[in-house]
Write an enzyme that holds these catalytic residues in place. Structure first.
Site, mmCIF file in Angstrom:
data_model
loop_
_atom_site.group_PDB
_atom_site.id
_atom_site.type_symbol
_atom_site.label_atom_id
_atom_site.label_comp_id
_atom_site.label_asym_id
_atom_site.label_seq_id
_atom_site.Cartn_x
_atom_site.Cartn_y
_atom_site.Cartn_z
ATOM 1 N N PRO A 1 29.422 30.712 36.750
ATOM 2 C CA PRO A 1 28.309 31.785 36.966
ATOM 3 C C PRO A 1 28.762 32.937 36.307
ATOM 4 C CG PRO A 1 29.075 30.992 39.156
ATOM 5 C CD PRO A 1 30.035 30.446 38.206
ATOM 6 N N THR B 1 25.657 43.023 38.824
ATOM 7 C CA THR B 1 24.504 42.515 39.462
ATOM 8 C C THR B 1 24.832 42.301 40.893
ATOM 9 O OG1 THR B 1 25.498 40.247 39.194
ATOM 10 C CG2 THR B 1 23.793 41.030 37.356
ATOM 11 N N ARG C 1 37.887 54.062 26.492
ATOM 12 C CA ARG C 1 38.857 53.033 26.064
ATOM 13 C C ARG C 1 38.586 52.515 24.620
ATOM 14 N NH1 ARG C 1 39.612 47.525 29.473
ATOM 15 N NH2 ARG C 1 37.973 47.261 28.452
ATOM 16 N N TYR D 1 42.900 54.863 43.178
ATOM 17 C CA TYR D 1 42.227 54.268 41.621
ATOM 18 C C TYR D 1 43.379 54.945 40.490
ATOM 19 C CZ TYR D 1 38.483 52.194 38.771
ATOM 20 O OH TYR D 1 37.789 51.461 37.861
#
Length: 628
Positions: A204, A279, A485, A548
């Site tokens: 997928p 999504t 990046r 993070y």
């Protein structure tokens, strides 16, 4: 809702995307049954199927870098940094501080540019392995598919460093042999049934933003690999205003979902950093988290109902209730399954009215320790705003370097006054201070009360209010940082982000130890210049928070920079686990982190996952090799 540049910016971005092939959605007020329906399946509704292969992603996005093709950082002929395009608040601006920060942080030089990168050479890509019987039946069913090289390479990767680095070097390994575009749930049912019948491998594909190697094709796979692209399954099927839920197809992009809901006066509030491209189905498949989870929750908190097609058939609950006690929750087999069990086709989510008022803010702290203590107290009092994120000093310096050129002498004067007040009058050390950015949402009176409560707590930990503009700019930078990046790779600098969750009492040790481990590993592996090793504390909980990390270094003089990078990142992950952190907070496992999964969930846990996989998919039709 109060106007603000963030919402208007998102609206502009949404308008610039190609139009969603969707049913028109209206707000029907409070009329019974308070539902708005779109056609169940576009192809069946109008007896037509797309006559041409959909290409919307590669028409507007880079094939070997992050984001939109027209948006990028670059150093112009004058050596000034600028950000191209018109999609973001930073677009079209000169960024005067970025060059000095870039060169001083990495020991880089604009004179040392990497060789020009090759354009896409489709002739050099591996020939597809095609299953003729499968394609004939797809064609008979009217489901569009393609084995063109460009379609295949675009869906052959996510956004891990080594994936993008290889593409920029003109290298690629195993890629999908076929791309197929279902229009609706029924099309997915047909595709999976045909895949089982013809023994093809299905992977997928949602938004392609994975940073866990989840989309990498297994090199040992000899069957036809089919990339099932859900981009045409992009509609909201109904909105239930009485129960405050919305039912949408899994291929809808995050920003499109919010835009369409906003038109009816609602939102989900789920804003991952990748919401421009990721999504709904991808959020569910990876157990995603958004920047405003403090109010709206993580994806598992938002989900009411999921429909997924597996090789055994469709799995879904019989009703759309808020909670039920009927054995283990089958949704939790789907959440985090990362494409290994089937294709998520439709999802029902909780929605809320669009907030009446939105206000940004920021707080500067003397040091990271006091900032963390403040966030802990805010979490303890359960008064966290929609978003609260604490940057360490290195990340603060990084954000400061991204400030656009000031528009007037007056603005420059005010900035100078603020800096003087904080560093000279209040005595904050510029090399120690850190900043928290805030976003409040809700009705105006409550937001203002909430804001006062948070600032009062911050003051107890030495925090000073640093203004709405800094808070808003910090929030907006989330959407453009990923573009840096690509700029770094133009000048021998490679980098990546990774995240974890950790109990409150381990945050300071974990942050310090992981950053020190990165510096030590770089030195031992021959990296000539000190690396960038920085972190922020993001989503907060009663029992801990998400941390993070950003990590980057100058790889000049290193013969195999990606191997060195992987070794350092793996060492950092070992350090995270040794300090009581989780394997991942919201990026998932994929193939990148599955070596640690058994340690994370135990031998019995791995056995349970294997048993589910063996029952649901005994022939490994969904053979992306994630997790296991």
């Amino acid at each position: 809702m109060a106007s603000n540049s963030h919402s208007s910016e998102r609206q502009q971005i949404a308008q610039q995307r190609l139009k969603i092939i969707a049913g028109h959605i209206q707000n029907h007020g409070n009329k019974e049954p308070a539902r708005v329906f779109a056609n169940e399946c576009k192809g069946e509704a109008d007896n037509t199927k797309p006559k041409t292969v959909p290409k919307r992603r590669q028409e507007i996005m880079k094939w070997n870098g992050w984001g939109y093709s027209d948006s990028r950082f670059l150093f112009n002929k004058k050596g000034q940094a600028e950000f191209t395009g018109k999609r973001y608040r930073l677009s079209g601006t000169i960024i005067p501080g970025l060059k000095d920060w870039f060169e001083s942080t990495f020991g880089a030089s604009l004179e040392h540019k990497t060789p020009p990168k090759p354009s896409l050479n489709t002739a050099a890509l591996p020939a597809p392995i095609l299953n003729e019987g499968f394609m004939q039946e797809l064609n008979a069913a009217g489901i569009p598919f393609s084995h063109e090289a460009e379609d295949r390479i675009f869906r052959a990767h996510g956004h891990c460093l080594h994936e993008i680095f290889a593409l920029r070097e003109g290298k690629c390994g195993r890629i999908p042999d076929l791309v197929v575009w279902p229009n609706c749930h029924n099309d997915v049912v047909k595709i999976v049934e045909l895949a089982c019948q013809h023994n093809v491998c299905v992977i997928p594909y949602g938004g392609g933003t994975s940073v866990s190697n989840a989309l990498e094709c297994p090199p040992e796979e000899k069957r036809t690999i089919v990339s099932l692209d859900t981009s045409q399954m992009n509609r909201i099927l109904w909105i239930d205003e009485k129960n405050l839920t919305a039912h949408a197809e899994a291929g809808i992009i995050g920003q499109d979902l919010e835009r369409l809901l906003n038109e009816s006066g609602y939102c989900t509030g789920h804003e991952p950093d990748s919401m421009e491209f990721s999504t709904l189905g991808g959020w569910v498949a990876t157990r995603a988290s958004g920047m405003k989870k403090n109010i709206y929750g993580n994806i598992e908190d938002l989900v009411v109902h999921i429909k997924m097609m597996t090789p055994r058939g469709v799995i879904e609950k019989s009703c759309q209730v808020p909670r039920m006690s009927a054995g283990p929750d089958v949704h939790h087999f789907i959440l985090g399954s990362e494409g290994t069990l089937g294709v998520i086709t439709e999802v029902t989510l909780k929605i809320r009215p669009v907030p009446e008022y939105q206000k940004y803010g920021s707080v500067v702290f003397p040091n990271f320790e006091q900032g963390v203590a403040c966030l802990r107290e805010v979490a303890k009092q359960r008064c966290a705003p929609a978003s609260i994120r604490l940057m360490d000093n290195a990340q603060f310096q990084f954000g400061h370097a991204l400030k656009p050129q000031v528009s007037s002498i007056f603005t420059s004067f005010l900035d100078g006054l603020k800096k003087f007040y904080i560093t000279k009058f209040k005595g904050f050390d510029p090399n120690q201070l850190c900043v928290a950015t805030l976003l409040f949402e809700g009705d105006r009176e409550r937001v203002l009360q909430h804001e006062k409560q948070v600032y009062d707590i911050a003051a107890k930990f030495g925090g000073l209010a640093a203004g709405e503009d800094n808070g808003q700019r910090g929030y907006m930078l989330t959407f453009v940082i990923a573009y840096l990046r690509d700029l770094g790779m133009d000048y021998y600098v490679i980098g990546e982000s990774f995240e974890t969750s950790v109990p409150w009492d381990r945050i300071l040790d974990l942050c310090s130890n992981v950053k020190e481990r990165i510096v030590r590993e770089c030195k031992e592996k021959g990296v000539q210049f000190p690396p960038l090793s920085t972190c922020r504390v993001t989503q907060t909980y009663d029992a801990g928070a998400c941390v993070y990390f950003y990590f980057a270094f100058n790889y000049r003089g290193i013969s195999d920079p990606i191997m060195v990078y992987d070794e350092i990142e793996h060492a950092a992950r070992d350090e995270i686990l040794a300090n009581g952190g989780s394997l991942s907070h919201h990026h998932g496992v994929g193939k990148l982190r599955k070596r640690w999964l058994q340690e994370t969930i135990s031998d019995v846990g791995i056995g349970m996952l294997k048993s589910v996989k063996e029952y649901v998919d005994p022939n490994n039709i969904f053979g992306n090799r994630n997790l296991l």
